[in-house]
Design a protein around this motif. Sequence first.
Motif, PDB file in Angstrom:
ATOM      1  N   GLU A   1      46.655  25.175  66.267  1.00 48.69           N
ATOM      2  CA  GLU A   1      45.383  24.451  66.336  1.00 48.69           C
ATOM      3  C   GLU A   1      44.631  24.590  65.021  1.00 48.69           C
ATOM      4  O   GLU A   1      44.759  25.591  64.327  1.00 48.69           O
ATOM      5  N   ILE A   2      43.835  23.568  64.722  1.00 49.80           N
ATOM      6  CA  ILE A   2      42.886  23.630  63.615  1.00 49.80           C
ATOM      7  C   ILE A   2      41.559  23.094  64.135  1.00 49.80           C
ATOM      8  O   ILE A   2      41.535  22.087  64.859  1.00 49.80           O
ATOM      9  N   VAL A   3      40.486  23.781  63.790  1.00 49.07           N
ATOM     10  CA  VAL A   3      39.147  23.360  64.194  1.00 49.07           C
ATOM     11  C   VAL A   3      38.253  23.363  62.959  1.00 49.07           C
ATOM     12  O   VAL A   3      38.161  24.368  62.252  1.00 49.07           O
ATOM     13  N   VAL A   4      37.608  22.219  62.709  1.00 51.37           N
ATOM     14  CA  VAL A   4      36.743  22.032  61.546  1.00 51.37           C
ATOM     15  C   VAL A   4      35.316  21.773  62.032  1.00 51.37           C
ATOM     16  O   VAL A   4      35.081  20.802  62.764  1.00 51.37           O
ATOM     17  N   PRO A   5      34.365  22.618  61.632  1.00 52.31           N
ATOM     18  CA  PRO A   5      32.974  22.357  62.032  1.00 52.31           C
ATOM     19  C   PRO A   5      32.442  21.080  61.378  1.00 52.31           C
ATOM     20  O   PRO A   5      32.770  20.767  60.237  1.00 52.31           O
ATOM     21  N   LEU A   6      31.614  20.355  62.130  1.00 55.72           N
ATOM     22  CA  LEU A   6      30.896  19.203  61.589  1.00 55.72           C
ATOM     23  C   LEU A   6      29.498  19.694  61.234  1.00 55.72           C
ATOM     24  O   LEU A   6      28.725  20.050  62.128  1.00 55.72           O
ATOM     25  N   MET A   7      29.203  19.746  59.944  1.00 59.18           N
ATOM     26  CA  MET A   7      27.941  20.299  59.459  1.00 59.18           C
ATOM     27  C   MET A   7      27.034  19.177  58.961  1.00 59.18           C
ATOM     28  O   MET A   7      27.471  18.314  58.206  1.00 59.18           O
ATOM     29  N   LYS A   8      25.777  19.197  59.412  1.00 57.36           N
ATOM     30  CA  LYS A   8      24.793  18.223  58.944  1.00 57.36           C
ATOM     31  C   LYS A   8      23.470  18.948  58.754  1.00 57.36           C
ATOM     32  O   LYS A   8      22.981  19.601  59.675  1.00 57.36           O
ATOM     33  N   GLU A   9      22.925  18.825  57.543  1.00 56.00           N
ATOM     34  CA  GLU A   9      21.651  19.450  57.199  1.00 56.00           C
ATOM     35  C   GLU A   9      21.646  20.930  57.550  1.00 56.00           C
ATOM     36  O   GLU A   9      20.689  21.462  58.099  1.00 56.00           O
TER      37      GLU A   9
END
Length: 158
Positions: free
Chosen positions: A115-123
Amino acid sequence: MFHPTVYSGTREENYALVIEQLKALIAGEPSMIANLANAAALLHQFLPDINWVGFYLTDGDELVLGPFQGLPACVRIPFGKGVCGTAAAERRTIVVPDVHEFPGHIACDAASQSEIVVPLMKEGRVIGVLDIDSPVKNRFDDIDRRYLEQFAGVLVSP
C-alpha cells in the motif's frame, strides 16, 4: 472525451504524462468530489498491479471514504489508525511493502499485500489522503512516492 492511453515511456515519463492528463481533466472544474472521482479513475487505468485506488477525506479527527475504484471499502478511519490514519496524523507519505507487517493495518480487501498513502495537504492542513493498494508485495517504490505526491499536489492546488 477521454480515451485510454498506452503508456510506453519510462515510468517517470508515464507519470509525467498522467499528471498532465489530470491537469486537463480537472481544469476549470470547481467540484472537489468530481475531480477526485476522475483522479481515481485515471489512476485506476494507469497503474498496473493495483486492486484499489481512492480517497479518504478529513471529517473532524477521522477520514471518511470518498471517490474510489475497487471493492467496497472501510467507511471511517480514525486519525492515527491503519496506514491511512497514520499518514494523515503524521502528515507524510507512507509506503508499506507488506501490509501484514504494518502494526494496526486495517484490512478492507483481503487481496491487498502492499500500500501507499499520500496525504492531501491544503493551506498546511490534511484535507484527505490518496490510498492505493496492490495485491503484489513491494509494489510501490520511491518513483511512485515522488510522482503520486506531485499528483496529489495538482489535485489540491487552487
